[in-house]
Motif scaffolding. Structure first.
Motif, PDB file in Angstrom:
ATOM      1  N   VAL A  34       8.546   2.939  -6.762  1.00 49.57           N
ATOM      2  CA  VAL A  34       8.478   2.298  -5.456  1.00 49.57           C
ATOM      3  C   VAL A  34       9.760   1.502  -5.254  1.00 49.57           C
ATOM      4  O   VAL A  34      10.136   0.696  -6.110  1.00 49.57           O
ATOM      5  CB  VAL A  34       7.260   1.367  -5.334  1.00 49.57           C
TER       6      VAL A  34
ATOM      7  N   VAL B 252       5.659   3.149   2.542  1.00 48.86           N
ATOM      8  CA  VAL B 252       4.973   2.029   1.906  1.00 48.86           C
ATOM      9  C   VAL B 252       4.762   0.944   2.953  1.00 48.86           C
ATOM     10  O   VAL B 252       5.661   0.653   3.742  1.00 48.86           O
ATOM     11  CB  VAL B 252       5.800   1.454   0.732  1.00 48.86           C
TER      12      VAL B 252
ATOM     13  N   GLN C 233       0.847  -1.196   0.000  1.00 44.38           N
ATOM     14  CA  GLN C 233       0.000   0.000   0.000  1.00 44.38           C
ATOM     15  C   GLN C 233       0.879   1.242   0.000  1.00 44.38           C
ATOM     16  O   GLN C 233       1.812   1.353   0.799  1.00 44.38           O
ATOM     17  CB  GLN C 233      -0.904   0.018   1.229  1.00 44.38           C
ATOM     18  N   LEU C 234       0.565   2.168  -0.912  1.00 40.07           N
ATOM     19  CA  LEU C 234       1.241   3.454  -0.940  1.00 40.07           C
ATOM     20  C   LEU C 234       0.584   4.361   0.096  1.00 40.07           C
ATOM     21  O   LEU C 234      -0.613   4.621   0.014  1.00 40.07           O
ATOM     22  CB  LEU C 234       1.155   4.087  -2.330  1.00 40.07           C
TER      23      LEU C 234
ATOM     24  N   TRP D   7       8.120   5.350  -1.550  1.00 40.97           N
ATOM     25  CA  TRP D   7       7.693   5.648  -2.917  1.00 40.97           C
ATOM     26  C   TRP D   7       7.703   7.150  -3.155  1.00 40.97           C
ATOM     27  O   TRP D   7       7.709   7.953  -2.224  1.00 40.97           O
ATOM     28  CB  TRP D   7       6.311   5.075  -3.209  1.00 40.97           C
TER      29      TRP D   7
END
Length: 225
Positions: A85, A46, A14-15, A70
């Protein structure tokens, strides 16, 4: 062949919106830590949700990417940028004779603004339409050239075909063919579309200073599913 492919599947992350200072980022990023940090959104955190996996002769193996960060790189007045990323791979992964070395692994995807992508897609559609029209003219003139025995007519049809080819080149279709279609992108945030297929690469050394090709190794494709 399949034996020569090293597919790491199922990696989920997940960003996050959390902004990291340059010093606090767990991994160096080409924008934030490179020679032109003003083009970067800055480093963000992240969260790894699920490890990647692959199958070798010993069965199912997991690949642990850790210490992620990221950024988004966007040039001024450009309709597209890059989402980058980065992760640290502490332990090398091996599948048959193929090895993914430990180090800094980066995943990169092109990202477009919604309006910018729509504009470029419209340009691509117009260019493709014009290209196919001129292509049809070319094919018709070449067919006429091959079907006639009159030398003068052959020359005239060849000239018309050559003119159509020149017009095909001026449509810029080949340049615009890199513009992704709707099925090639996925929404990544309000007003943003990321291209599903990007690249994976391994990096050693600093992002500043003289570029050395041996410090960067293209690994393959990174696909969002």
């Amino acid at each position: 062949t399949t034996d020569k492919q090293f597919v790491i599947d199922g990696f989920q992350f997940q960003l996050c919106n959390e902004t990291l200072s340059t010093d606090d980022s767990p991994i160096s990023l080409p924008g934030a830590h490179g020679p032109r940090p003003r083009l970067s959104s800055g480093a963000h955190s992240v969260t790894a949700i699920k490890d990647g996996s692959f199958v070798n002769m010993e069965g199912l193996q997991t690949v642990e990417f850790r210490d992620g960060a990221w950024e988004m790189i966007w040039r001024d007045d450009s309709p597209a940028g890059l989402v980058i990323v980065g992760f640290t791979l502490d332990k090398a992964a091996r599948r048959n004779d193929l090895v993914l070395d430990a180090g800094q692994v980066y995943l990169t995807w092109p990202v477009w603004s919604e309006d910018g992508l729509a504009e470029q897609q419209a340009r691509r559609a117009r260019a493709e339409r014009n290209y196919k029209e001129f292509e049809s003219v070319r094919d018709e003139e070449l067919e006429k050239m091959n079907n006639t025995t009159n030398i003068l007519q052959k020359a005239l049809h060849f000239r018309a075909a050559a003119a159509a080819v020149e017009k095909m080149d001026f449509t810029d279709f080949h340049t615009l063919s890199d513009v992704p279609l709707e099925e090639d992108v996925v929404e990544i945030g309000e007003g943003l579309r990321v291209v599903k297929t990007g690249t994976a690469w391994l990096k050693t050394g600093s992002f500043k200073g003289t570029f050395r090709a041996k410090q960067q190794q293209l690994l393959g494709s990174a696909v969002i599913r």
